[in-house]
Every structure is written in structure tokens, then in C-alpha cells.
Design a protein around this motif. Structure first.
Motif, PDB file in Angstrom:
ATOM      1  N   THR A  27      47.130  31.248  42.193  1.00 34.67           N
ATOM      2  CA  THR A  27      48.476  30.675  42.080  1.00 34.67           C
ATOM      3  C   THR A  27      49.227  30.661  43.400  1.00 34.67           C
ATOM      4  O   THR A  27      50.134  29.871  43.601  1.00 34.67           O
ATOM      5  CB  THR A  27      49.308  31.478  41.052  1.00 34.67           C
ATOM      6  N   ASP A  28      48.935  31.574  44.296  1.00 33.89           N
ATOM      7  CA  ASP A  28      49.476  31.525  45.646  1.00 33.89           C
ATOM      8  C   ASP A  28      48.498  32.263  46.547  1.00 33.89           C
ATOM      9  O   ASP A  28      47.498  32.814  46.067  1.00 33.89           O
ATOM     10  CB  ASP A  28      50.911  32.088  45.727  1.00 33.89           C
ATOM     11  N   LEU A  29      48.810  32.271  47.834  1.00 29.00           N
ATOM     12  CA  LEU A  29      47.845  32.797  48.799  1.00 29.00           C
ATOM     13  C   LEU A  29      47.396  34.235  48.512  1.00 29.00           C
ATOM     14  O   LEU A  29      46.204  34.526  48.397  1.00 29.00           O
ATOM     15  CB  LEU A  29      48.482  32.690  50.196  1.00 29.00           C
ATOM     16  N   ARG A  30      48.346  35.156  48.409  1.00 29.85           N
ATOM     17  CA  ARG A  30      47.945  36.564  48.265  1.00 29.85           C
ATOM     18  C   ARG A  30      47.452  36.855  46.845  1.00 29.85           C
ATOM     19  O   ARG A  30      46.628  37.750  46.633  1.00 29.85           O
ATOM     20  CB  ARG A  30      49.087  37.499  48.661  1.00 29.85           C
ATOM     21  N   ALA A  31      47.972  36.100  45.861  1.00 29.50           N
ATOM     22  CA  ALA A  31      47.460  36.226  44.492  1.00 29.50           C
ATOM     23  C   ALA A  31      45.977  35.869  44.493  1.00 29.50           C
ATOM     24  O   ALA A  31      45.154  36.538  43.852  1.00 29.50           O
ATOM     25  CB  ALA A  31      48.222  35.292  43.558  1.00 29.50           C
ATOM     26  N   SER A  32      45.612  34.837  45.253  1.00 25.56           N
ATOM     27  CA  SER A  32      44.205  34.426  45.316  1.00 25.56           C
ATOM     28  C   SER A  32      43.369  35.539  45.921  1.00 25.56           C
ATOM     29  O   SER A  32      42.244  35.803  45.465  1.00 25.56           O
ATOM     30  CB  SER A  32      44.035  33.198  46.208  1.00 25.56           C
ATOM     31  N   ALA A  33      43.913  36.203  46.949  1.00 22.39           N
ATOM     32  CA  ALA A  33      43.167  37.291  47.591  1.00 22.39           C
ATOM     33  C   ALA A  33      42.909  38.409  46.584  1.00 22.39           C
ATOM     34  O   ALA A  33      41.831  39.017  46.573  1.00 22.39           O
ATOM     35  CB  ALA A  33      43.945  37.817  48.789  1.00 22.39           C
ATOM     36  N   SER A  34      43.881  38.671  45.706  1.00 22.77           N
ATOM     37  CA  SER A  34      43.684  39.754  44.730  1.00 22.77           C
ATOM     38  C   SER A  34      42.591  39.380  43.729  1.00 22.77           C
ATOM     39  O   SER A  34      41.846  40.242  43.259  1.00 22.77           O
ATOM     40  CB  SER A  34      44.994  40.098  44.006  1.00 22.77           C
ATOM     41  N   LEU A  35      42.471  38.082  43.417  1.00 15.52           N
ATOM     42  CA  LEU A  35      41.425  37.660  42.478  1.00 15.52           C
ATOM     43  C   LEU A  35      40.045  37.772  43.133  1.00 15.52           C
ATOM     44  O   LEU A  35      39.061  38.108  42.466  1.00 15.52           O
ATOM     45  CB  LEU A  35      41.685  36.228  42.000  1.00 15.52           C
ATOM     46  N   VAL A  36      39.977  37.501  44.435  1.00 16.46           N
ATOM     47  CA  VAL A  36      38.706  37.675  45.151  1.00 16.46           C
ATOM     48  C   VAL A  36      38.310  39.146  45.102  1.00 16.46           C
ATOM     49  O   VAL A  36      37.160  39.490  44.781  1.00 16.46           O
ATOM     50  CB  VAL A  36      38.836  37.199  46.624  1.00 16.46           C
ATOM     51  N   ILE A  37      39.269  40.031  45.378  1.00 12.89           N
ATOM     52  CA  ILE A  37      38.975  41.469  45.383  1.00 12.89           C
ATOM     53  C   ILE A  37      38.487  41.913  43.994  1.00 12.89           C
ATOM     54  O   ILE A  37      37.478  42.616  43.870  1.00 12.89           O
ATOM     55  CB  ILE A  37      40.233  42.258  45.825  1.00 12.89           C
ATOM     56  N   ALA A  38      39.187  41.445  42.969  1.00 12.11           N
ATOM     57  CA  ALA A  38      38.775  41.819  41.604  1.00 12.11           C
ATOM     58  C   ALA A  38      37.403  41.244  41.290  1.00 12.11           C
ATOM     59  O   ALA A  38      36.544  41.918  40.701  1.00 12.11           O
ATOM     60  CB  ALA A  38      39.817  41.330  40.603  1.00 12.11           C
ATOM     61  N   GLY A  39      37.156  39.998  41.711  1.00  7.22           N
ATOM     62  CA  GLY A  39      35.865  39.346  41.458  1.00  7.22           C
ATOM     63  C   GLY A  39      34.714  40.100  42.115  1.00  7.22           C
ATOM     64  O   GLY A  39      33.598  40.148  41.585  1.00  7.22           O
ATOM     65  N   LEU A  40      34.976  40.705  43.264  1.00  7.16           N
ATOM     66  CA  LEU A  40      33.917  41.423  43.997  1.00  7.16           C
ATOM     67  C   LEU A  40      33.450  42.671  43.261  1.00  7.16           C
ATOM     68  O   LEU A  40      32.353  43.162  43.495  1.00  7.16           O
ATOM     69  CB  LEU A  40      34.416  41.818  45.396  1.00  7.16           C
ATOM     70  N   VAL A  41      34.321  43.202  42.381  1.00  6.04           N
ATOM     71  CA  VAL A  41      33.949  44.430  41.665  1.00  6.04           C
ATOM     72  C   VAL A  41      33.653  44.155  40.182  1.00  6.04           C
ATOM     73  O   VAL A  41      33.075  44.996  39.496  1.00  6.04           O
ATOM     74  CB  VAL A  41      35.051  45.511  41.854  1.00  6.04           C
ATOM     75  N   ALA A  42      34.008  42.941  39.728  1.00  8.18           N
ATOM     76  CA  ALA A  42      33.810  42.644  38.303  1.00  8.18           C
ATOM     77  C   ALA A  42      32.323  42.481  37.983  1.00  8.18           C
ATOM     78  O   ALA A  42      31.535  42.099  38.845  1.00  8.18           O
ATOM     79  CB  ALA A  42      34.561  41.358  37.947  1.00  8.18           C
ATOM     80  N   ARG A  43      31.974  42.739  36.724  1.00 10.16           N
ATOM     81  CA  ARG A  43      30.585  42.583  36.291  1.00 10.16           C
ATOM     82  C   ARG A  43      30.312  41.100  36.043  1.00 10.16           C
ATOM     83  O   ARG A  43      31.097  40.438  35.358  1.00 10.16           O
ATOM     84  CB  ARG A  43      30.384  43.370  35.003  1.00 10.16           C
ATOM     85  N   GLY A  44      29.243  40.569  36.608  1.00 12.42           N
ATOM     86  CA  GLY A  44      28.910  39.156  36.376  1.00 12.42           C
ATOM     87  C   GLY A  44      29.669  38.234  37.310  1.00 12.42           C
ATOM     88  O   GLY A  44      30.098  38.632  38.394  1.00 12.42           O
ATOM     89  N   GLU A  45      29.857  36.967  36.844  1.00 14.30           N
ATOM     90  CA  GLU A  45      30.398  35.933  37.735  1.00 14.30           C
ATOM     91  C   GLU A  45      31.885  35.679  37.502  1.00 14.30           C
ATOM     92  O   GLU A  45      32.335  35.567  36.354  1.00 14.30           O
ATOM     93  CB  GLU A  45      29.634  34.628  37.518  1.00 14.30           C
TER      94      GLU A  45
END
Ligand code: EPU
Length: 422
Positions: free
Chosen positions: A373-391
């Protein structure tokens, strides 16, 4: 629209170089409008916001010559169109940073009024009030800020003393740039102390400006008749640095980030230490080793040197999988928790109450499709995606491209499984 596909679960490890700071580069590109000799810049990050700003100043008559991937020469001898049109300003609010320099150099400016944005209303009345104190006549009509210095280029703006109602980063930068060519002394009180303000002041000083106090809450500027050409290296991006530290921390990894400095990251590093990370710093590098499980850390955002709002979303992501609960208090922007609902889609336990978010760590996140939704929000989703199980598939990553240079290449270099889907 590009998407980012992340397969989580790999601890980040290795070394990457941090890029030049977006929020220093943008005002410094605008500083080139102030003089008729070339300004040579190095360590300029290749970002969407930087190319938008270059497009904006080029249509004003600035000649941009690229000398290398991160170096540029800006020549604004031919500046003849002091206009920032709506179609560019609407894509990047930082376009407002041309207002002060245009008024100082051309004695007139027509700049589209930025609208609200995803993180808050973000008005610019402090920029306008400060310029009015310097003698500018300003009308807001048909969505445009029409500004002029009544005595024309010969008399220009007059130095003034001003106290801003709140700490504003681009407001301080705009007023500082307007004041460098004004007649007499300007004092900005309650000025932003952010390192990017200091980097801009250093660039202006190398162009011949007389500025003291940058980095404190009282900046004094003695106006000079003209500025000259100069060369300046953009400072390292402290928010990009902090983002990669969080990404490493959350995956249980170990990295060394080069071309950066811990000097401006005290508040962020303190919180990473509280979370259990080991951090070592060198003059131009930072290394982090993560513990097996992070501890939740509470944060409260405030102007520099306190904890930066631009790191709030990334810490929300790490708290999602940390041990215990934490409260995140956002005091700068009224709507900067848009990432929370997307993190909840990955399985996070977050409760929002006005400007507070209560985050309780869960044992694991599960990959899903989420929306940036915005620049830093996107960064938080990348961080969460890196630790989440699966894709995890992150949609609308044009937000990320505004502020993170070659993000998928840098993450891949650290061993992450990330692909851009076009
Ligand atoms: N504000 C007003 N009136 C004004 C100016 C500001 O009410 O005339 C309010 C804002 O609405 C906000 C607060 O004051 O609530 C602080 O805003 P500030 O003006 O400091 O923000 P900005 O200058 O527009 C810069 C960064 C942001 C960063 C903030 C806070 C640039 C180009 N942008 O914005 O960066 O979050 O300072 O540190 O420097 C980002 O990089 O993701 C980003 C949003």
C-alpha cells in the motif's frame, strides 16, 4: 504491474552494499535549481522517485547528464519553466521540494498542491507560511500553489525568523533552500534534525551557501548573491540499511552491510539489540547476527534522533514472529498501519487501536497473496514473506521500486528466494 514472489524460510546471509539515500537525493536534486553552474552528484540511487524528480526538473529546463550508474551532472543554466505540473506531483509528494528553490532562483513558481496520500493527509502549510514570512506572495488556486517574490529576481526573498508548528523534514529543506539566496539572515526554529537535512545543508555549503546549525533544531542561513558549481556524494540510506537489518533478524540470519554507517541508526540498533540481535559496527559497515528467536520490542515513532516512522512497518513485521507482545505507537502519520491488515492475512496477531498497534508474536506466518500500500508497508510485507512458510506474492510492488534499489537482486545475493513476476 510487477509482483514479487517470495519463498520464505531461508536465513539471509552474506554481504551487500547499501545505496544512496532516497530522502537525501530528492532535495539535493532540487538544490541544483539554485545555481547556474553544474552540480555533480555521486552515490545517487537508481529509484523510481529519483527518475520522477529528474523528469520534473528536466521539464523546467535543467540538463541532466548521466556519467555512470550512480553519478549525474545537473546543469540548470537553461532553467526557464518554474512549473511543477499535477501529473508529476501526484505521483510523488516530494515534488513540493522544488517550491523553495524555484522561488529563490526565478522569483516565481507554480507548483501543484500535493493531495493526501496512503499514510496521512500530509498538508504543506508550514512550507507556505515560512515562504510568506520571507515575503513571498502565495495563492492557492485551481489546485496549484502560485508563488512570487514581489520585488522580482532583483529583490528576491527576504531573510526572516520562523518557528515551524511541528517538526517537518521537507518543510525545513524547502525553507533552507529558499533562504540561501534571500537577502539577509533566516533563522528556522523547531527545524528537523534528520541526517538528510544535514546532507542537503552540506551540499548547499559546498555550493557556497552560508548555513550553520543543520542537525540541530535551530538553523541559521545567511543569504548570498549566488551559488556555484560543486560535487557532492549522497549519504547512505539509513532506512534501506535498517530494512535489511530487520530482514536478516527475522530470518535468523547473519549479514554485513557495507557503504553505510551506524552513526544515524542509534534508535533502530538499540531496538534490534533489545530484540536479541548481536550487532557490530565498523566505520562504513554494520554486521548483524540474529538469535534463534527474536524478542518482541515496543516502539514509539518520533522525529530524529528518536525512532523513525519509516522503520515502523518493518518492526511490526519482526514483532509478528517474535516471542511475547509489543506495542507500536505511531505519532508522525495518522494512517500508517495499512500493512497491519496485510500482515494479518499472513497469520499475524495484530490489534489496532487508533495510533497504537498491539502485536503478539505467533509461532509461524503462512505465505499468501498480499497487497503493498505504500513504500515502507511494502518493505514490511517483504520481511514477513521472507519468514513465512511457503510462497508469498506481493502485488503492487511499484511502491517498493520508489525507494529500494534492485531489491530482488540484493535479497537474492543474501540467499533469499525472490523473483519478480512481470
Ligand atoms: N505536517 C503538517 N504540515 C506541514 C508539514 C508537515 O501538518 O506543512 C505534518 C505531516 O502531515 C506529518 C508531520 O507533520 O504528520 C511530519 O511530516 P514531514 O513534513 O516531516 O514529512 P515529509 O517531509 O513530507 C519526510 C520523508 C518521509 C518521512 C517523513 C518523516 C522525504 C522525501 N520524505 O516526509 O519519508 O516519513 O519525512 O520522517 O524526505 C518514506 O521515505 O517512506 C517517507 C514517507
Amino acid at each position: 504491474m510487477d509482483k514479487l514472489l517470495i519463498r520464505g524460510g531461508t536465513p539471509l546471509s552474506g554481504e551487500i552494499a547499501i545505496s544512496g539515500a532516497k530522502n537525501a537525493a530528492l532535495p539535493i536534486l532540487c538544490a541544483s535549481l539554485l545555481c547556474t553552474e553544474p552540480l555533480r552528484l555521486t552515490n545517487v540511487p537508481q529509484l523510481k522517485d529519483v527518475s520522477t524528480m529528474l523528469r520534473l526538473i528536466e521539464q523546467m529546463g535543467v540538463r541532466v547528464t548521466r556519467e555512470g550508474p550512480d553519478s549525474l551532472v545537473l546543469d540548470s543554466r537553461g532553467l526557464d519553466n518554474p512549473l511543477a505540473p499535477y501529473d508529476l506531483v501526484k505521483t510523488m509528494r516530494a515534488s513540493i521540494l522544488v517550491l523553495g528553490p524555484l522561488l529563490a532562483r526565478c522569483a516565481e513558481a507554480r507548483v501543484s498542491l500535493p493531495g493526501g496520500c496512503a499514510i496521512g493527509a500530509r498538508p504543506v502549510e508550514q512550507h507556505i507560511r515560512g515562504l510568506q514570512a520571507m515575503g513571498a506572495e502565495i495563492q492557492v488556486e485551481h489546485g496549484y500553489i502560485q508563488a512570487r517574490a514581489p520585488g522580482g529576481v532583483r529583490r528576491g526573498l527576504q531573510g526572516a525568523c520562523m518557528v515551524t508548528d511541528m517538526v517537518t523534514v521537507t518543510g525545513t529543506e524547502n525553507l533552507m533552500m529558499a533562504a540561501v539566496l534571500a537577502e539577509g539572515e533566516t533563522v528556522i526554529e523547531n527545524a528537523a534534525r534528520e541526517p538528510e537535512v544535514v546532507d542537503l545543508a552540506n551540499c548547499l555549503i559546498s555550493m557556497g551557501a552560508q548555513i550553520s546549525g543543520a542537525g540541530t533544531d535551530k538553523i541559521r542561513i545567511r543569504g548570498v548573491d549566488s551559488l556555484h558549481g560543486a560535487e557532492h556524494a549522497i549519504m547512505a540510506d539509513r532506512i534501506e540499511t535498517g530494512t535489511y537489518l530487520c530482514a536478516t533478524a527475522v530470518t535468523g540470519g547473519s549479514v554485513r552491510l557495507t557503504h553505510t554507517s551506524a552513526a544515524y541508526l542509534d534508535a533502530v540498533i538499540d531496538k534490534l539489540l533489545d530484540a536479541g540481535c548481536e550487532i557490530t559496527t565498523e566505520r562504513e559497515a554494520i554486521s548483524l547476527r540474529a538469535p534463534p528467536r527474536l524478542k518482541a520490542v515496543s516502539i514509539r515513532t518520533s522525529p530524529y534522533p528518536a525512532f523513525p516512522t519509516d522503520m515502523q512497518a518493518q518492526f511490526m513485521a519482526i514483532n509478528c514472529v517474535a516471542e511475547g507482545s509489543a506495542v507500536i505507537r505511531e505519532t508522525i502519520f495518522e494512517n500508517r498501519f495499512m500493512h497491519a491488515v496485510e500482515l494479518i492475512r499472513l497469520g499475524a496477531d495484530i490489534r489496532i487501536d487508533a495510533s497504537n498497534a498491539m502485536v503478539t508474536g505467533v509461532d509461524r506466518l503462512d505465505g499468501a497473496t498480499v497487497m503493498a500500500t505504500d513504500l515502507r508497508a511494502s518493505a514490511s510485507l517483504v520481511i514477513a514473506g521472507l519468514v513465512a512458510r511457503g510462497e508469498t506474492l506481493i502485488d503492487r510492488i511499484y511502491h517498493l521500486d520508489r525507494g529500494y534499489e534492485r531489491i530482488e537482486a540484493k535479497l537474492s545475493q543474501l540467499g533469499a528466494q525472490v523473483t519478480r513476476v512481470r
